[in-house]
Design an enzyme around this catalytic site. Structure first.
Site, mmCIF file in Angstrom:
data_model
loop_
_atom_site.group_PDB
_atom_site.id
_atom_site.type_symbol
_atom_site.label_atom_id
_atom_site.label_comp_id
_atom_site.label_asym_id
_atom_site.label_seq_id
_atom_site.Cartn_x
_atom_site.Cartn_y
_atom_site.Cartn_z
ATOM 1 N N ASP A 146 3.525 -6.783 2.144
ATOM 2 C CA ASP A 146 2.268 -7.222 2.731
ATOM 3 C C ASP A 146 2.237 -6.764 4.184
ATOM 4 O O ASP A 146 3.210 -6.942 4.923
ATOM 5 C CB ASP A 146 2.162 -8.755 2.655
ATOM 6 N N GLU A 166 -4.244 -6.114 1.230
ATOM 7 C CA GLU A 166 -3.176 -5.407 1.947
ATOM 8 C C GLU A 166 -1.815 -5.641 1.306
ATOM 9 O O GLU A 166 -0.777 -5.388 1.917
ATOM 10 C CB GLU A 166 -3.148 -5.854 3.411
#
Length: 373
Positions: free
Chosen positions: A237, A280
């Site tokens: 992430d 993301e």
């Protein structure tokens, strides 16, 4: 006089019988060829084509060996023909030869635009036979060019243990037709795979999408359990990605994700599966990889992302990633379905990622019972 006429009639009858037998033989060969040709042109996947050309052709046409050579004009032929199937790559490497347009230019230039027949083919194109274990028994061969849009895309080598099977004086109509069908089928299969990959790719980053990752992960879990291999799963992430979007705009955020994926792909193997799992967040499956080895890869990847400066307009950005790791060997597989095992594996990596983000970010955390607290 009558006896002479009788002998001549008998001789003519014998010649006629021979011609009829030859005609029936040719008719059967034509039927066999037509049937096989329809199957070749109907193949839609490289796996189907490999089976037809490199296995079934050999048995149906009583050949010693069949070797397929493909020129990698698109620099993607190996990936498209094998995907992530390392077993297929190992099984076919001696009969499926992929030539690099630049490195193998000399060999590509040797390929003729017309069929070449005879025992000389075995001698002059020995480089196509280097990996064949039974090459000492080869006596004659037919080298068939594979041509599309007036460009050579490869060649097919039909090899016989019979010296008289292929001679330069023989007609090549059947063989030319076969080479044309094969060339068209190869092009169709590769294009079909390219279109399929587009459907499995994230449009922005060119990583695989979540749908493809979930399908491939289950395949890799089944293979790993069969072969008693480990499998590592990684969740990544981008740290403070919302701040990047809010400060610099979504366009810059998109560029950050694209570059980050490029860095990830540089740090993992071609057989590893890199996918955008959402926003993301990215997932990476590492087949045949122990947890210790996966930790090394993850740390190397984290450092590579962190060391990269991103220059956008008048701004310079440095980003970092948090990474969670889990391993198939730590998941209870007995009694659980592949779907359940995959869910547990992903769930553990996700929990490790959450722990990494809640405890400082920019770090690699391996799943353990402590990461659930």
């Amino acid at each position: 006089m009558e006896e002479t006429i009788y002998r001549e009639n008998r001789l003519l009858r014998r010649k006629l019988d021979n011609l009829l037998r030859q005609a029936r033989t040719n008719e059967k060969k034509q039927e066999l060829f037509d049937s096989f040709g329809y199957e070749v042109i109907g193949a839609t996947t490289p796996a189907q084509l490999r089976d037809l050309l490199l296995f079934q052709m050999r048995s149906r046409f009583q050949l010693q060996e069949v070797v397929l050579c493909i020129v990698d004009h698109g620099k993607d032929t190996e990936r498209l023909f094998y995907g992530h199937d390392e077993d297929a790559k190992q099984n076919f490497s001696d009969r499926l030869i992929i030539l690099d347009v630049e490195k193998d230019r000399d060999r590509i230039d040797m390929l003729s635009y017309f069929p070449v027949l005879g025992s000389k083919v075995v001698r002059e194109f020995g480089w196509l036979l280097e990996s064949c274990t039974n090459r000492d028994s080869f006596e004659s061969a037919a080298l068939l060019p594979l041509i599309r849009s007036e460009q050579i895309i490869g060649a097919m080598l039909l090899i016989s243990g019979d010296y008289n099977r292929y001679q330069s004086s023989h007609g090549t109509t059947f063989l030319q037709k076969l080479s044309a069908l094969t060339a068209a089928s190869i092009e169709n299969c590769l294009n079909h795979q390219r279109l399929k990959e587009i459907g499995y790719q994230d449009a922005l980053t060119q990583a695989y999408n979540r749908r493809y990752f979930d399908l491939r992960l289950k395949d890799e879990i089944e293979r790993s359990l069969r072969q008693h291999d480990d499998l590592a799963c990684m969740f990544l992430d981008v740290d403070f990605f919302k701040k990047v979007n809010d400060t610099y705009g979504h366009h810059v955020g998109d560029l950050v994700l694209m570059r980050m994926v490029a860095i990830v792909k540089e740090q993992v193997r071609a057989c590893d599966i890199v996918a955008r799992y959402g926003g993301e967040e990215f997932a990476v499956a590492l087949p045949d990889t122990s947890l210790d080895k996966a930790k090394e890869i993850a740390e190397r990847l984290r450092l590579a992302v962190n060391a990269q400066s991103h220059h956008f307009y008048d701004e310079t950005l440095n980003i970092s990633v948090s990474i969670g790791l889990s391993a198939l060997s730590d998941v209870e597989a007995d009694g659980n379905s592949t779907d359940e095992i995959a869910a547990m594996l992903l769930g553990q990596a996700d929990k490790a990622l959450y722990y990494a983000k809640e405890n400082g970010r920019n770090q690699v955390i391996i799943y353990s019972s402590g990461t659930e607290e």
